[in-house]
Every structure is written in structure tokens, then in C-alpha cells.
Design an enzyme around this catalytic site. Structure first.
Site, short mmCIF file in Angstrom:
data_model
loop_
_atom_site.label_atom_id
_atom_site.label_comp_id
_atom_site.label_asym_id
_atom_site.label_seq_id
_atom_site.Cartn_x
_atom_site.Cartn_y
_atom_site.Cartn_z
N ARG A 36 -5.30 -18.78 3.67
CA ARG A 36 -5.48 -17.38 3.28
C ARG A 36 -4.26 -16.58 3.66
O ARG A 36 -3.75 -16.68 4.78
CB ARG A 36 -6.70 -16.76 3.97
CG ARG A 36 -6.93 -15.31 3.57
CD ARG A 36 -8.09 -14.69 4.34
NE ARG A 36 -7.81 -14.56 5.76
CZ ARG A 36 -7.05 -13.62 6.31
NH1 ARG A 36 -6.48 -12.69 5.53
NH2 ARG A 36 -6.84 -13.56 7.61
N VAL A 37 -3.75 -15.82 2.70
CA VAL A 37 -2.71 -14.83 2.97
C VAL A 37 -3.26 -13.46 2.59
O VAL A 37 -4.14 -13.36 1.73
CB VAL A 37 -1.40 -15.12 2.21
CG1 VAL A 37 -0.70 -16.34 2.80
CG2 VAL A 37 -1.66 -15.34 0.73
N SER A 38 -2.75 -12.43 3.22
CA SER A 38 -3.36 -11.11 3.08
C SER A 38 -2.84 -10.27 1.93
O SER A 38 -3.43 -9.25 1.60
CB SER A 38 -3.19 -10.32 4.38
OG SER A 38 -3.79 -11.01 5.45
N SER A 39 -1.72 -10.67 1.31
CA SER A 39 -1.16 -9.87 0.23
C SER A 39 -0.58 -10.75 -0.85
O SER A 39 -0.25 -11.91 -0.63
CB SER A 39 -0.06 -8.95 0.77
OG SER A 39 1.07 -9.71 1.16
N GLN B 88 2.87 -12.04 0.03
CA GLN B 88 2.88 -13.23 0.87
C GLN B 88 2.52 -14.47 0.07
O GLN B 88 3.06 -15.54 0.28
CB GLN B 88 1.87 -13.07 2.02
CG GLN B 88 2.35 -12.14 3.13
CD GLN B 88 1.37 -12.10 4.28
OE1 GLN B 88 0.16 -12.21 4.10
NE2 GLN B 88 1.89 -11.91 5.47
#
Length: 241
Positions: free
Chosen positions: A13-16, A19
């Protein structure tokens, strides 16, 4: 290395979106899981990537739901690089553990359910501490500016200009929080790369700086790392050798 093998489903999982496209954070997560799989006899049978906030429960994320479904279908275990990739909410993690969802964390592969619950609670507390340290860092910057430090004066001037844009106390407070959030967000984005540099043998601040520069990871201003910059960030995010 263990001789017993188990099937696992990798979840990242990346937040943006930025990213997700640049690979910042994603590459580090893959390296964590690949290393842990090699050391513990895990066979990766699937891989899923979400670009979402950690506040959203994994079953409510598009790829997270698929990862959970594959685990149930194949009796495999879900594996994440770090606990906060699964969720930043102690409540969400506790619920998964209560529902007997079996998952692994690459950075602590032998952790049991009690330990995972404890680590989740500690991580939530640490994020609160980080926010507090960010506010303290900005206050220290102001103090250096008051003492005549040229660079600090320039930084404070830019921040003050941004804060004064809205005029009203409410807007100034929002602008101040936005600055703090950006600082915290950037510092968190380099947590995994710094951690990996340490795990790969970085024993001094300069070695970590050289490692980051070698990976092409830049400072917040887009420049190369120095030992002093590494020291400041490690202190703010609570990383140690």
C-alpha cells in the site's frame, strides 16, 4: 533458514498516486517482503497493490479485498512489509486478529497475535509523538531564526507568508497545520528507505546518506543527503541504528 514453506499473498500500500507511479515506498516494501520470504521459506503466490490512505480498512480497498479473497481461496497467509501498510488503525488490526485473519509482517515475521496488537498500539502512539516532534521542530526553527540564523529566517519568512495569506485566525491555523502535515508526510515517505539502508549495513550517518544518494532518493528540496540531514530526519521519525 526454515525448511517449512508456506504460501503467502503479498499486499502493498502506498498513500498517494505519486508514490504509486514513482515507486517511492513500493520498492522498499517489495524488498522487505522478498527478503523475508527468502529467509522464512514463504512462497509468494500473488501480489496486490493499493494506492489508498491507511485509514481505510483493507477489506474496503479495491486490491485489499482481492488479496483477502485469494488468501481465503488458497488458505495462504497475507503478508505486508510493515504493519502500517495493513492499516494505521489499531481498531482495524484488532478486528482482523479477532476474526482469526492470519497475516505476516516482513519486518517481524515471528510475531504472534498479541505482539502484532501491541506493535499496532505502539505505532499509533509513535505517530502522535512524531506530530508533536514536528511542531517542536518548527518551534526550534523559529528560535534559530530569532537568533539570527539566515537560512532559518528565510524559511520562517516563507512559512509566515503562507500563513498570512488567509488573514483570519482560522485560515492561519489551517495553513500552519498544512505545513506540519507536509513535513510529517515527507518524513514518513523516507522512513522505509532509511530503514533499509540501516538494515543493509549502514552504521554511520554518512553511510546512510551515501546509501540514499546511491538509490537516487533526494532530500525534501531535491538535493543530495548529508549526515546532518539524515540525523535530523532519523531523530524526528524515531529511527536508530
Amino acid at each position: 533458514m526454515t525448511t517449512n514453506t508456506i504460501d503467502v499473498v503479498s499486499y502493498y500500500r502506498v498513500s498517494s498516486q505519486g508514490q504509486g507511479e514513482s515507486g517511492l515506498g513500493l520498492e522498499a516494501q517489495r524488498e522487505y517482503i522478498t527478503r523475508a520470504a527468502q529467509q522464512n521459506g514463504w512462497i509468494i503466490i500473488g501480489e496486490f497493490v493499493d494506492v489508498v490512505s491507511g485509514k481505510l480498512a483493507i477489506e474496503d480497498r479495491p486490491e485489499g479485498a482481492k488479496a483477502l479473497a485469494l488468501c481465503k481461496q488458497t488458505k495462504a497467509k497475507l503478508v505486508v512489509a510493515k504493519l502500517d501498510r495493513l492499516s494505521r488503525s489499531v481498531h482495524h488490526i484488532a478486528r482482523l486478529l479477532d476474526e482469526t485473519m492470519d497475516f505476516k509482517v516482513a519486518t517481524m515475521p515471528q510475531a504472534d497475535k498479541f505482539q502484532l496488537h501491541l506493535f499496532a498500539a505502539l505505532a499509533e502512539q509513535e505517530r502522535s509523538f512524531i506530530a508533536s516532534r514536528t511542531r517542536e521542530a518548527l518551534a526550534a526553527l523559529q528560535a534559530r531564526a530569532d537568533g539570527g540564523d539566515v537560512q532559518s529566517v528565510e524559511k520562517i519568512a516563507r512559512r509566515t507568508a503562507a500563513l498570512e495569506k488567509g488573514r483570519t485566525p482560522t485560515n492561519r491555523a489551517k495553513a500552519s497545520k498544512a505545513i506540519q502535515d507536509r513535513v510529517s508526510s515527507w518524513q514518513e515517505s523516507v522512513r522505509d528507505p532509511i530503514d533499509l539502508c540501516i538494515r543493509k549495513g549502514g552504521r554511520t550517518l554518512q553511510q546512510v546518506a551515501d546509501c540514499l544518494n546511491g538509490k537516487g532518493i533526494t532530500t525534501s528540496r531535491g538535493g543530495e543527503w548529508s549526515s546532518i540531514q539524515v540525523s535530523r530526519v532519523m531523530k524526528n521519525i524515531g529511527l536508530q541504528f
